[in-house]
Enzyme design. Structure first.
Site, PDB file in Angstrom:
ATOM      1  N   HIS A  40       0.829  -1.210   0.000  1.00  0.00           N
ATOM      2  CA  HIS A  40       0.000   0.000   0.000  1.00  0.00           C
ATOM      3  C   HIS A  40       0.865   1.262   0.000  1.00  0.00           C
ATOM      4  O   HIS A  40       1.941   1.291   0.581  1.00  0.00           O
ATOM      5  CB  HIS A  40      -0.926   0.008   1.220  1.00  0.00           C
ATOM      6  CG  HIS A  40      -2.194  -0.772   0.996  1.00  0.00           C
ATOM      7  ND1 HIS A  40      -2.910  -1.335   2.022  1.00  0.00           N
ATOM      8  CD2 HIS A  40      -2.863  -1.073  -0.142  1.00  0.00           C
ATOM      9  CE1 HIS A  40      -3.977  -1.952   1.511  1.00  0.00           C
ATOM     10  NE2 HIS A  40      -3.965  -1.810   0.207  1.00  0.00           N
ATOM     11  N   ASP A  76       0.705   4.037   1.506  1.00  0.00           N
ATOM     12  CA  ASP A  76       1.086   4.665   2.776  1.00  0.00           C
ATOM     13  C   ASP A  76       2.154   3.861   3.528  1.00  0.00           C
ATOM     14  O   ASP A  76       2.595   4.260   4.608  1.00  0.00           O
ATOM     15  CB  ASP A  76      -0.153   4.957   3.658  1.00  0.00           C
ATOM     16  CG  ASP A  76      -0.949   3.725   4.027  1.00  0.00           C
ATOM     17  OD1 ASP A  76      -1.060   2.803   3.197  1.00  0.00           O
ATOM     18  OD2 ASP A  76      -1.479   3.664   5.160  1.00  0.00           O
ATOM     19  N   HIS A  94      -4.607  -8.846   5.525  1.00  0.00           N
ATOM     20  CA  HIS A  94      -4.678  -7.486   4.973  1.00  0.00           C
ATOM     21  C   HIS A  94      -4.667  -7.430   3.448  1.00  0.00           C
ATOM     22  O   HIS A  94      -5.682  -7.103   2.844  1.00  0.00           O
ATOM     23  CB  HIS A  94      -3.597  -6.608   5.597  1.00  0.00           C
ATOM     24  CG  HIS A  94      -3.733  -5.159   5.290  1.00  0.00           C
ATOM     25  ND1 HIS A  94      -4.848  -4.441   5.632  1.00  0.00           N
ATOM     26  CD2 HIS A  94      -2.896  -4.292   4.661  1.00  0.00           C
ATOM     27  CE1 HIS A  94      -4.689  -3.180   5.235  1.00  0.00           C
ATOM     28  NE2 HIS A  94      -3.524  -3.060   4.641  1.00  0.00           N
ATOM     29  N   ASP A 116       0.080  -3.357   8.695  1.00  0.00           N
ATOM     30  CA  ASP A 116      -1.381  -3.413   8.740  1.00  0.00           C
ATOM     31  C   ASP A 116      -1.739  -4.891   8.795  1.00  0.00           C
ATOM     32  O   ASP A 116      -1.171  -5.691   8.066  1.00  0.00           O
ATOM     33  CB  ASP A 116      -2.001  -2.811   7.474  1.00  0.00           C
ATOM     34  CG  ASP A 116      -1.818  -1.301   7.404  1.00  0.00           C
ATOM     35  OD1 ASP A 116      -1.286  -0.717   8.367  1.00  0.00           O
ATOM     36  OD2 ASP A 116      -2.204  -0.718   6.378  1.00  0.00           O
ATOM     37  N   HIS A 174      -8.425  -4.299   8.407  1.00  0.00           N
ATOM     38  CA  HIS A 174      -7.638  -3.949   9.588  1.00  0.00           C
ATOM     39  C   HIS A 174      -8.371  -4.587  10.767  1.00  0.00           C
ATOM     40  O   HIS A 174      -9.597  -4.698  10.739  1.00  0.00           O
ATOM     41  CB  HIS A 174      -7.625  -2.438   9.833  1.00  0.00           C
ATOM     42  CG  HIS A 174      -6.873  -1.666   8.805  1.00  0.00           C
ATOM     43  ND1 HIS A 174      -5.508  -1.548   8.834  1.00  0.00           N
ATOM     44  CD2 HIS A 174      -7.294  -0.973   7.722  1.00  0.00           C
ATOM     45  CE1 HIS A 174      -5.122  -0.800   7.803  1.00  0.00           C
ATOM     46  NE2 HIS A 174      -6.182  -0.442   7.113  1.00  0.00           N
ATOM     47  N   HIS A 210       0.036   4.160  13.394  1.00  0.00           N
ATOM     48  CA  HIS A 210      -0.957   4.007  12.329  1.00  0.00           C
ATOM     49  C   HIS A 210      -2.384   4.104  12.865  1.00  0.00           C
ATOM     50  O   HIS A 210      -3.182   3.174  12.758  1.00  0.00           O
ATOM     51  CB  HIS A 210      -0.730   2.674  11.607  1.00  0.00           C
ATOM     52  CG  HIS A 210      -1.417   2.541  10.274  1.00  0.00           C
ATOM     53  ND1 HIS A 210      -2.782   2.372  10.142  1.00  0.00           N
ATOM     54  CD2 HIS A 210      -0.946   2.551   9.026  1.00  0.00           C
ATOM     55  CE1 HIS A 210      -3.092   2.261   8.865  1.00  0.00           C
ATOM     56  NE2 HIS A 210      -1.995   2.387   8.157  1.00  0.00           N
TER      57      HIS A 210
END
Ligand SMILES: [Zn+2]
Length: 466
Positions: free
Chosen positions: A72, A74, A158, A179, A396, A418
């Site tokens: 991802h 981020d 995830h 995550d 999540h 996070h």
């Protein structure tokens, strides 16, 4: 912090991003002259240099290894910047599926972020391919040792390739969740509790103390709302990240359409320039997915959808009658999902279905308040009459799943990352009250939620590094 009678060493933990926020994940661990960096993301609410972690606050040339938890943006999108445009000279590791997908995703990221004529682009396609060559891929459950640092990747759920890292430096053990999810889905293995007990757990806190509906209920609500919308002639927009959770939603919709012939005249589109390339990756790495999908794969490839058409771009889309559209980006910042939002939002028959986690400052987050109008990217105000629904398929953990995992892992120090400040604060209080009886005992738990650029110091009795 208890001080042992034998000599101790100080471990330093610093967030360069994702400290009391969601976005630009980047954490630094320093212990006994070793430095580990975890993740290198961008912040989805900003662009260009402003989206980076606070790299200026740390000498990146000190980093020995950089571990990337998953693909991802981020968590991974500033990696080419780190590798090509800073004094970083460490080694970079990720799992095989993450590396395979990373390549296509980042080149899409470069293309999309340069499309608006943005001058503040983080890196070029050439810099991306150069960085790609020196990334090292690791297998799950297989330890790697670099310069006295040992680490092992475990399944995180995830998204495909998602990893938790169990790290050991001079006898101090650390688990970084990235995550993660603990709920069985259609294609992924759930996050594992590693066999060893770490001293420090660094865990996500995205959903704070919120709880998710059970998966069956969520899927029913999703398919009911979609059916209702298309039956009244409306269009359904589902903003998704280019790939990852989108595949899970596609599996759900394809299966539902197969069971409902009366809906089959309504087209479902997945608009992604990456769909074809990434399909190959999903096929290649089917052995890293859960037993259910591996069994289905022995009959036919479940990622070759029967009722879903891939579209490379919006130019090829005839917008006639009801349809369901999965389009990126997931937070409606720009691109296809934003263009469709601006086009479809004045019609009350239409439905916007947000299934991911929306970061503060993005359109996806703002529209949750159901404003009466929105501003288009070209600066025009249009009325917002389309219905807005939110249902998390973000994969999540929710509060109970996170709490139970934290309890099972049983680390003395828990560092929360996070999560937006409020969510993280609620989670911290809930954990402190859960462990309040241990306060002052040898089993006391310490829960930390450091801000970006603040350094947390923890004392450990270390063993000599071989
Ligand atoms: Zn993620």
């Amino acid at each position: 912090i208890p001080v042992n009678s034998s000599p101790t060493d100080t471990l330093h933990f610093t967030n360069l991003g994702a400290g009391n926020e969601v976005g630009r994940s980047c954490h630094i661990i320093q212990f006994k002259d070793k430095t580990i960096m975890l993740d290198a993301g961008v912040h989805p609410a900003y662009s260009g240099q402003a989206s980076l972690p606070y790299y200026d606050e740390f000498d990146l040339s000190e980093v020995d290894i950089l571990l990337i938890s998953h693909f991802h943006l981020d968590h991974a999108a500033s990696l080419p910047h780190v590798m090509q445009k800073t004094n970083f000279k460490g080694r970079v590791f990720m799992t095989h599926p993450t590396k395979a997908i990373y390549k296509w995703l980042m080149s899409d990221f470069v293309r999309v972020s340069s499309a608006g004529g943005e001058v503040d682009q983080l890196y070029s396609e050439a810099e991306l391919s150069k960085s790609f060559e020196s990334i090292e891929a690791v297998d799950y459950h297989s330890a790697t040792v670099v310069n006295g640092i040992k680490f092992t990747a475990y399944h995180a759920g995830h998204v495909l390739g998602g990893a938790m890292y169990f790290i050991e430096i001079a006898g101090v053990k650390i688990l970084f969740t990235g995550d993660y999810s603990r709920e069985e889905d259609r294609h992924l293995n759930v996050a594992e509790v590693p066999p060893e007990r770490p001293d420090i757990l660094i865990t996500e806190s995205t959903y704070g103390t919120a709880s998710h509906q059970p998966r069956i209920e969520k899927e029913t609500r999703l398919t009911n709302l979609i059916t209702k919308t298309v039956q009244r002639g409306g269009r359904v927009l589902m903003p998704v990240f280019a790939l990852g959770r989108a595949q899970e939603l596609l599996l759900i919709l394809d299966e539902y359409w197969a069971r409902h012939p009366e809906l089959q005249h309504v087209p479902i589109y997945y608009i992604s320039s990456l769909a074809k390339k990434c399909m190959a990756v999903y096929q290649t790495y089917i052995h890293t997915m859960n037993p259910a999908i591996r069994a289905a794969f022995s009959k036919r490839n479940p990622f070759i959808f029967q009722h879903i058409s891939s579209l490379r771009s919006l130019d090829r889309f005839d917008d006639i009658g009801p349809s369901i559209m999965l389009a990126s980006p997931g937070m409606l910042q720009n691109g296809n999902s934003r263009a469709l939002l601006e086009k479809w939002c004045p019609d009350e028959k239409n439905l916007l279905f947000v299934t991911g986690y929306s970061v503060d400052g993005t359109m996806a987050k703002n529209i949750m308040n159901e404003p009466s109008e929105i501003t288009t990217l070209s600066g025009v105000k249009v009325p917002r009459r389309m219905a807005v629904e939110e249902l998390s398929f973000a994969a999540h953990v929710d509060f109970v799943q996170n709490r139970d995992f934290i309890d099972a892992v049983d680390a003395r120090h828990v560092i929360l990352v996070h999560g937006e400040q409020t969510n993280m604060g609620k989670l911290k209080s809930a954990l402190l009250s859960k462990y309040s009886a241990l306060k002052g005992t040898d089993d006391e738990k310490f829960i930390w939620n450091p801000k970006n650029c603040d350094t947390l110091d923890l004392e450990f009795k270390s063993t000599k590094i071989a």
